[in-house]
Design a protein around this motif. Structure first.
Motif, PDB file in Angstrom:
ATOM      1  N   SER A  20      22.968   0.960  22.774  1.00 50.74           N
ATOM      2  CA  SER A  20      23.118   0.738  21.062  1.00 50.74           C
ATOM      3  C   SER A  20      22.208  -0.275  20.972  1.00 50.74           C
ATOM      4  CB  SER A  20      24.573   0.437  20.811  1.00 50.74           C
ATOM      5  OG  SER A  20      24.357   0.125  19.201  1.00 50.74           O
ATOM      6  N   LYS A  21      21.437  -0.329  19.844  1.00 51.34           N
ATOM      7  CA  LYS A  21      20.438  -1.303  19.451  1.00 51.34           C
ATOM      8  C   LYS A  21      21.537  -2.590  19.170  1.00 51.34           C
ATOM      9  CE  LYS A  21      18.931   0.926  16.155  1.00 51.34           C
ATOM     10  NZ  LYS A  21      19.410   2.301  16.620  1.00 51.34           N
ATOM     11  N   VAL A  22      22.882  -2.421  18.830  1.00 52.28           N
ATOM     12  CA  VAL A  22      23.760  -3.463  18.426  1.00 52.28           C
ATOM     13  C   VAL A  22      23.871  -4.300  19.839  1.00 52.28           C
ATOM     14  CG1 VAL A  22      26.073  -3.934  18.261  1.00 52.28           C
ATOM     15  CG2 VAL A  22      25.061  -2.201  17.120  1.00 52.28           C
ATOM     16  N   LEU A  23      23.414  -3.796  21.043  1.00 51.42           N
ATOM     17  CA  LEU A  23      23.744  -4.476  22.316  1.00 51.42           C
ATOM     18  C   LEU A  23      22.291  -5.398  22.651  1.00 51.42           C
ATOM     19  CD1 LEU A  23      25.491  -2.042  24.267  1.00 51.42           C
ATOM     20  CD2 LEU A  23      26.447  -3.827  23.205  1.00 51.42           C
ATOM     21  N   VAL A  24      21.253  -5.133  21.865  1.00 52.71           N
ATOM     22  CA  VAL A  24      20.100  -6.130  22.278  1.00 52.71           C
ATOM     23  C   VAL A  24      20.483  -7.415  21.917  1.00 52.71           C
ATOM     24  CG1 VAL A  24      17.693  -6.516  21.712  1.00 52.71           C
ATOM     25  CG2 VAL A  24      18.642  -4.284  21.611  1.00 52.71           C
ATOM     26  N   PRO A  25      20.445  -8.372  22.819  1.00 55.34           N
ATOM     27  CA  PRO A  25      20.933  -9.661  22.496  1.00 55.34           C
ATOM     28  C   PRO A  25      19.869 -10.545  21.317  1.00 55.34           C
ATOM     29  CG  PRO A  25      20.538  -9.526  24.979  1.00 55.34           C
ATOM     30  CD  PRO A  25      20.017  -8.218  24.066  1.00 55.34           C
ATOM     31  N   ASP A  26      20.487 -11.460  20.819  1.00 54.10           N
ATOM     32  CA  ASP A  26      19.861 -12.221  19.590  1.00 54.10           C
ATOM     33  C   ASP A  26      18.789 -12.836  20.046  1.00 54.10           C
ATOM     34  OD1 ASP A  26      21.486 -11.833  16.983  1.00 54.10           O
ATOM     35  OD2 ASP A  26      23.023 -11.953  18.607  1.00 54.10           O
ATOM     36  N   CYS A  86      28.019  -6.831  17.092  1.00 55.01           N
ATOM     37  CA  CYS A  86      28.906  -7.841  17.825  1.00 55.01           C
ATOM     38  C   CYS A  86      28.483  -8.947  17.261  1.00 55.01           C
ATOM     39  CB  CYS A  86      28.379  -7.609  19.241  1.00 55.01           C
ATOM     40  SG  CYS A  86      28.420  -5.873  20.011  1.00 55.01           S
ATOM     41  N   PRO A  87      29.210 -10.103  17.732  1.00 51.07           N
ATOM     42  CA  PRO A  87      28.985 -11.573  17.465  1.00 51.07           C
ATOM     43  C   PRO A  87      27.631 -11.995  18.202  1.00 51.07           C
ATOM     44  CG  PRO A  87      31.318 -11.211  18.618  1.00 51.07           C
ATOM     45  CD  PRO A  87      30.699  -9.868  18.589  1.00 51.07           C
ATOM     46  N   PRO A  88      27.186 -13.131  17.597  1.00 49.71           N
ATOM     47  CA  PRO A  88      25.721 -13.422  18.209  1.00 49.71           C
ATOM     48  C   PRO A  88      25.939 -13.677  19.741  1.00 49.71           C
ATOM     49  CG  PRO A  88      26.445 -14.963  16.499  1.00 49.71           C
ATOM     50  CD  PRO A  88      27.507 -13.897  16.524  1.00 49.71           C
ATOM     51  N   LEU A  89      24.906 -12.994  20.489  1.00 54.75           N
ATOM     52  CA  LEU A  89      24.814 -13.043  21.815  1.00 54.75           C
ATOM     53  C   LEU A  89      23.477 -13.871  22.338  1.00 54.75           C
ATOM     54  CD1 LEU A  89      25.555 -12.078  24.846  1.00 54.75           C
ATOM     55  CD2 LEU A  89      24.551 -10.042  24.314  1.00 54.75           C
ATOM     56  N   ILE A  90      23.897 -15.115  23.319  1.00 59.41           N
ATOM     57  CA  ILE A  90      22.753 -15.657  23.898  1.00 59.41           C
ATOM     58  C   ILE A  90      22.880 -15.260  25.300  1.00 59.41           C
ATOM     59  CG2 ILE A  90      21.681 -17.863  24.479  1.00 59.41           C
ATOM     60  CD1 ILE A  90      22.783 -18.900  21.838  1.00 59.41           C
ATOM     61  N   CYS A  91      21.808 -14.674  25.992  1.00 65.83           N
ATOM     62  CA  CYS A  91      21.568 -14.431  27.525  1.00 65.83           C
ATOM     63  C   CYS A  91      20.807 -15.305  28.238  1.00 65.83           C
ATOM     64  CB  CYS A  91      21.254 -13.134  27.679  1.00 65.83           C
ATOM     65  SG  CYS A  91      22.515 -11.761  27.049  1.00 65.83           S
ATOM     66  N   ILE A  92      21.298 -15.679  29.349  1.00 63.52           N
ATOM     67  CA  ILE A  92      20.348 -16.590  30.201  1.00 63.52           C
ATOM     68  C   ILE A  92      20.586 -15.796  31.561  1.00 63.52           C
ATOM     69  CG2 ILE A  92      20.249 -18.749  31.371  1.00 63.52           C
ATOM     70  CD1 ILE A  92      21.668 -19.874  28.745  1.00 63.52           C
ATOM     71  N   PRO A  93      19.744 -15.002  31.997  1.00 64.26           N
ATOM     72  CA  PRO A  93      19.918 -14.388  33.316  1.00 64.26           C
ATOM     73  C   PRO A  93      19.617 -15.043  34.370  1.00 64.26           C
ATOM     74  CG  PRO A  93      17.655 -13.874  32.324  1.00 64.26           C
ATOM     75  CD  PRO A  93      18.403 -14.717  31.417  1.00 64.26           C
ATOM     76  N   THR A  94      20.227 -14.928  35.562  1.00 63.14           N
ATOM     77  CA  THR A  94      20.140 -15.627  36.955  1.00 63.14           C
ATOM     78  C   THR A  94      19.759 -14.711  38.156  1.00 63.14           C
ATOM     79  OG1 THR A  94      22.312 -15.541  37.394  1.00 63.14           O
ATOM     80  CG2 THR A  94      21.920 -17.376  35.978  1.00 63.14           C
ATOM     81  N   THR A  95      19.261 -13.238  37.481  1.00 63.16           N
ATOM     82  CA  THR A  95      18.765 -12.640  38.757  1.00 63.16           C
ATOM     83  C   THR A  95      17.439 -11.925  38.035  1.00 63.16           C
ATOM     84  OG1 THR A  95      20.331 -10.721  38.011  1.00 63.16           O
ATOM     85  CG2 THR A  95      21.190 -12.118  39.548  1.00 63.16           C
TER      86      THR A  95
END
Length: 388
Positions: A170-176, A135-144
């Motif tokens: 999938s390991k593909v879904l682990v955020p960057d 997937c494209p680069p993914l940055i996650c900022i959780p709010t819960t």
């Protein structure tokens, strides 16, 4: 002759993450590091109203980055929302995703990433390791503090036609990178605090008894249980209490690292079925079902449940055969009730006539594969009936 004992091998995956108040303001630093030029900011209306995406957008603007906003996400995120987001991503020529929100926004962002790189429909990727192109680069900022989608290799999306939840793993879904900022949870109402907190507890318990668990995942699961016990009631009663919010965010993190690598079990299989069929709140479903699952699984995972009870500080008469099970189930129920969860599926709109279809769908959920005891459909129907 192979010298590898595959039954004893376990793999552990985790994203890079930064934990602590203010972590969200590092977003432009990682946008620059990942050579991102036009990110899509994925969130939902509730999180947007709380103001956390504004912090992210302002930080990006100060660093000279523009972004595209996609906010059309609902609870139990839907396949059509993912497909709409992927179309916006394509039309606006985005090259990365920044997800700000709870599990719904984060899972939707993962789904948008899948389609943006692989095409097709999100239904095509249900199951384990079925995503061929990263997937494209993914940055996650959780709010819960509960879903742990920001550190897991899971995405759960509702198939609106089939009225079922798609579990995509999938390991593909682990955020960057995940920027885990406890301050963002201070705007959660008490009901969401308790539901997401009990989701974290369920993640930990199911990872602990999973047949794919390991000493490494057990370490994270038990630490999460300790933190939930120490901080959920305080966060529920005092939403602005920073120490309790920090503790619950750490609980979610540890639970996510545990279940992402050990997987889950019958509680999540049943809860996914409920969420897809009736759009029920996921964390509340987990809380209702967890005591019943402990009762069902107990003989297949007695040692792990004993470790759980010890971590919870419980005392029982070890000379009485069923004492541990009785004490543990009672403690889990009382803990859930202390943060406002009522233990009945009928209270959230489930009827006896729903049970056959719910059981059929739960039997097809991949989380069931790592449950310590494999149920048949009759077992599943009995458990749903007991939860009414």
């Amino acid at each position: 002759m192979s010298r590898i004992n595959y039954d004893r091998l376990r793999k552990f995956v985790a994203p890079e993450f930064v934990f602590g108040e203010g972590a969200r303001f590092l977003v432009s630093h990682y946008v620059r590091n990942l050579d991102i030029h036009r990110p899509m900011l994925v969130t939902d209306a509730g999180v947007l109203a709380a103001g956390w995406p504004d912090d992210v957008a302002g930080t990006l603007a100060e660093a000279g980055f523009s972004h595209v906003l996609f906010r059309d996400i609902t609870s139990n995120p839907k396949d059509d929302e993912v497909m709409a987001g992927a179309e916006v991503f394509r039309l606006k020529k985005c090259d990365a995703i920044i997800a700000v929100g709870g599990g719904s926004a984060l899972d939707s962002a993962k789904g948008i990433g899948i389609i943006s790189s692989n095409g097709g429909h999100i239904r095509d990727y249900e199951g384990i390791d079925r995503i061929p192109v990263p997937c494209p680069p993914l940055i996650c900022i959780p709010t819960t503090a509960g879903s742990a989608a920001d550190v897991s290799q899971f995405a759960i999306i509702t198939d609106t036609q089939a009225k079922k939840k798609l579990a995509i793993v999938s390991k593909v879904l682990v955020p960057d990178i995940s920027l885990i900022d406890p301050e963002t949870t201070t705007t959660m109402p008490p009901s969401l605090t308790s539901a997401t907190g009990l989701d974290a507890l369920t993640h930990s318990v199911e990872a602990l008894v999973s047949n794919a668990g390991s000493p490494i995942t057990d370490l994270h699961a038990l630490e999460s249980v300790r933190l939930v016990r120490a901080h959920l009631a305080g966060a529920y009663q005092m939403p602005d209490h920073r120490q309790h919010r920090d503790g619950m965010m750490r609980a979610s993190l540890h639970a996510g690292l545990a279940f992402s690598n050990a997987s889950l079990g019958i509680v999540h299989s049943m809860a996914h079925s409920l969420g897809g069929w009736k759009d029920c709140a996921h964390g509340e479903c987990n809380a209702i079902l967890l005591p019943l699952a402990i009762d069902y699984n107990f003989e297949a995972a007695r040692e792990q449940y004993a470790r759980l009870a010890e971590e919870m500080g419980l005392v029982w008469d070890r000379s009485v055969p069923d004492a541990l099970k009785t004490v543990l189930i009672d403690a889990v129920r009382r803990f859930s009730e202390s943060v406002g969860i009522v233990h009945s599926l009928s209270n959230i709109g489930i009827q006896e006539t729903d049970i056959p279809e719910l059981a059929l769908r739960a039997m097809e959920d991949p989380c069931l594969l790592t449950n310590p005891l494999m149920p048949d459909r009759k077992d599943m129907e009995t458990l749903y009936a007991r939860a009414l």
